[in-house]
Design a protein around this motif. Structure first.
Motif, PDB file in Angstrom:
ATOM      1  N   SER A   1       0.773  -1.082  -0.144  1.00  0.00           N
ATOM      2  CA  SER A   1       0.125  -0.145  -0.060  1.00  0.00           C
ATOM      3  C   SER A   1       0.746   1.411  -0.053  1.00  0.00           C
ATOM      4  N   PHE A   2       2.148   1.122   0.038  1.00  0.00           N
ATOM      5  CA  PHE A   2       3.137   2.238   0.021  1.00  0.00           C
ATOM      6  C   PHE A   2       3.094   2.780  -1.197  1.00  0.00           C
ATOM      7  N   ARG A   3       2.715   3.998  -1.311  1.00  0.00           N
ATOM      8  CA  ARG A   3       2.795   5.293  -2.527  1.00  0.00           C
ATOM      9  C   ARG A   3       4.089   6.220  -2.332  1.00  0.00           C
ATOM     10  N   PRO A   4       5.132   6.224  -2.718  1.00  0.00           N
ATOM     11  CA  PRO A   4       6.081   7.318  -2.527  1.00  0.00           C
ATOM     12  C   PRO A   4       5.512   8.748  -3.220  1.00  0.00           C
ATOM     13  N   PHE A   5       5.847   9.753  -2.351  1.00  0.00           N
ATOM     14  CA  PHE A   5       5.469  10.964  -2.653  1.00  0.00           C
ATOM     15  C   PHE A   5       6.567  11.794  -3.239  1.00  0.00           C
ATOM     16  N   PHE A   6       6.342  12.353  -4.447  1.00  0.00           N
ATOM     17  CA  PHE A   6       7.378  13.218  -5.075  1.00  0.00           C
ATOM     18  C   PHE A   6       6.958  14.932  -5.165  1.00  0.00           C
ATOM     19  N   ARG A   7       8.029  15.673  -4.652  1.00  0.00           N
ATOM     20  CA  ARG A   7       7.613  17.077  -5.006  1.00  0.00           C
ATOM     21  C   ARG A   7       8.546  17.326  -6.338  1.00  0.00           C
ATOM     22  N   ILE A   8       7.810  17.580  -7.337  1.00  0.00           N
ATOM     23  CA  ILE A   8       8.376  17.974  -8.488  1.00  0.00           C
ATOM     24  C   ILE A   8       8.433  19.352  -8.744  1.00  0.00           C
ATOM     25  N   PHE A   9       9.504  19.827  -8.780  1.00  0.00           N
ATOM     26  CA  PHE A   9      10.056  21.496  -9.020  1.00  0.00           C
ATOM     27  C   PHE A   9      10.410  21.736 -10.395  1.00  0.00           C
ATOM     28  N   TYR A  10       9.792  22.699 -10.948  1.00  0.00           N
ATOM     29  CA  TYR A  10       9.702  23.458 -12.337  1.00  0.00           C
ATOM     30  C   TYR A  10      10.141  24.678 -12.212  1.00  0.00           C
ATOM     31  N   ASN A  11      10.583  24.884 -13.397  1.00  0.00           N
ATOM     32  CA  ASN A  11      11.283  26.320 -13.365  1.00  0.00           C
ATOM     33  C   ASN A  11      10.670  27.239 -14.774  1.00  0.00           C
ATOM     34  N   ASP A  12       9.779  26.615 -15.615  1.00  0.00           N
ATOM     35  CA  ASP A  12       9.633  27.380 -16.854  1.00  0.00           C
ATOM     36  C   ASP A  12       8.967  28.494 -16.736  1.00  0.00           C
ATOM     37  N   VAL A  13       8.729  29.033 -15.340  1.00  0.00           N
ATOM     38  CA  VAL A  13       7.884  30.307 -15.280  1.00  0.00           C
ATOM     39  C   VAL A  13       9.291  31.267 -15.504  1.00  0.00           C
ATOM     40  N   TYR A  14      10.320  31.021 -15.351  1.00  0.00           N
ATOM     41  CA  TYR A  14      11.486  31.973 -15.330  1.00  0.00           C
ATOM     42  C   TYR A  14      11.942  31.810 -16.820  1.00  0.00           C
ATOM     43  N   GLU A  15      12.370  32.939 -17.401  1.00  0.00           N
ATOM     44  CA  GLU A  15      13.124  33.008 -18.880  1.00  0.00           C
ATOM     45  C   GLU A  15      14.216  33.719 -18.743  1.00  0.00           C
ATOM     46  N   VAL A  16      15.250  33.134 -19.490  1.00  0.00           N
ATOM     47  CA  VAL A  16      16.542  33.884 -19.686  1.00  0.00           C
ATOM     48  C   VAL A  16      16.717  33.844 -21.150  1.00  0.00           C
ATOM     49  N   VAL A  17      16.907  34.847 -21.773  1.00  0.00           N
ATOM     50  CA  VAL A  17      17.044  34.701 -23.193  1.00  0.00           C
ATOM     51  C   VAL A  17      18.563  34.385 -23.526  1.00  0.00           C
ATOM     52  N   LEU A  18      18.486  33.527 -24.419  1.00  0.00           N
ATOM     53  CA  LEU A  18      19.639  32.734 -24.642  1.00  0.00           C
ATOM     54  C   LEU A  18      19.716  32.696 -26.383  1.00  0.00           C
ATOM     55  N   PRO A  19      21.027  32.823 -26.856  1.00  0.00           N
ATOM     56  CA  PRO A  19      21.290  32.706 -28.349  1.00  0.00           C
ATOM     57  C   PRO A  19      20.435  31.424 -28.808  1.00  0.00           C
ATOM     58  N   LYS A  20      20.047  31.735 -30.136  1.00  0.00           N
ATOM     59  CA  LYS A  20      19.329  30.791 -31.010  1.00  0.00           C
ATOM     60  C   LYS A  20      20.409  29.538 -31.085  1.00  0.00           C
ATOM     61  N   GLY A  21      19.728  28.412 -30.874  1.00  0.00           N
ATOM     62  CA  GLY A  21      20.555  26.987 -30.796  1.00  0.00           C
ATOM     63  C   GLY A  21      21.241  26.546 -29.634  1.00  0.00           C
ATOM     64  N   HIS A  22      20.973  27.348 -28.689  1.00  0.00           N
ATOM     65  CA  HIS A  22      21.697  27.208 -27.392  1.00  0.00           C
ATOM     66  C   HIS A  22      21.326  25.667 -26.900  1.00  0.00           C
ATOM     67  N   ARG A  23      22.420  24.995 -26.180  1.00  0.00           N
ATOM     68  CA  ARG A  23      21.999  23.686 -25.872  1.00  0.00           C
ATOM     69  C   ARG A  23      21.046  23.601 -24.595  1.00  0.00           C
TER      70      ARG A  23
END
Length: 104
Positions: free
Chosen positions: A17-39
């Motif tokens: 009955s064990f179900r692990p709990f995960f906190r999934i962090f995301y950061n797509d609300v922040y934006e950094v302008v990077l050159p086209k084709g950046h890795r």
């Protein structure tokens, strides 16, 4: 039957009955302008998060119950945290907008 107290669940019963709990962090609300084709193109982070959320949402309800997670916006990293991964000069250049072409 016994009139005594119920015995506690076995380890096997607890594990099933064990179900692990995960906190999934995301950061797509922040934006950094990077050159086209950046890795590390910024758009990919939002795509990955949305795809995982769609996959969870597409599961049958019974399987969704087994997915114990919260999606949370990641907090901004502190200078001290950043320099555990990047050089202090790089972080200073990034924060002041003085990156070299090589750093970008």
């Amino acid at each position: 039957t016994t009139d005594g107290p119920e015995s506690p669940p076995s380890i096997a019963e607890q594990a099933s009955s064990f179900r692990p709990f995960f906190r999934i962090f995301y950061n797509d609300v922040y934006e950094v302008v990077l050159p086209k084709g950046h890795r590390f193109p910024m758009q990919k982070y939002g795509k990955v998060r949305r795809r995982v959320q769609e996959m969870i949402g597409a599961l049958p309800p019974k399987q969704q119950e087994n997915v114990q997670c919260d999606f949370e916006v990641s907090p901004l990293a502190t200078y001290e945290e950043l320099i555990t991964t990047h050089s202090s000069m790089y972080v200073k250049n990034f924060m002041t907008g003085n990156q070299t072409d090589v750093e970008i």
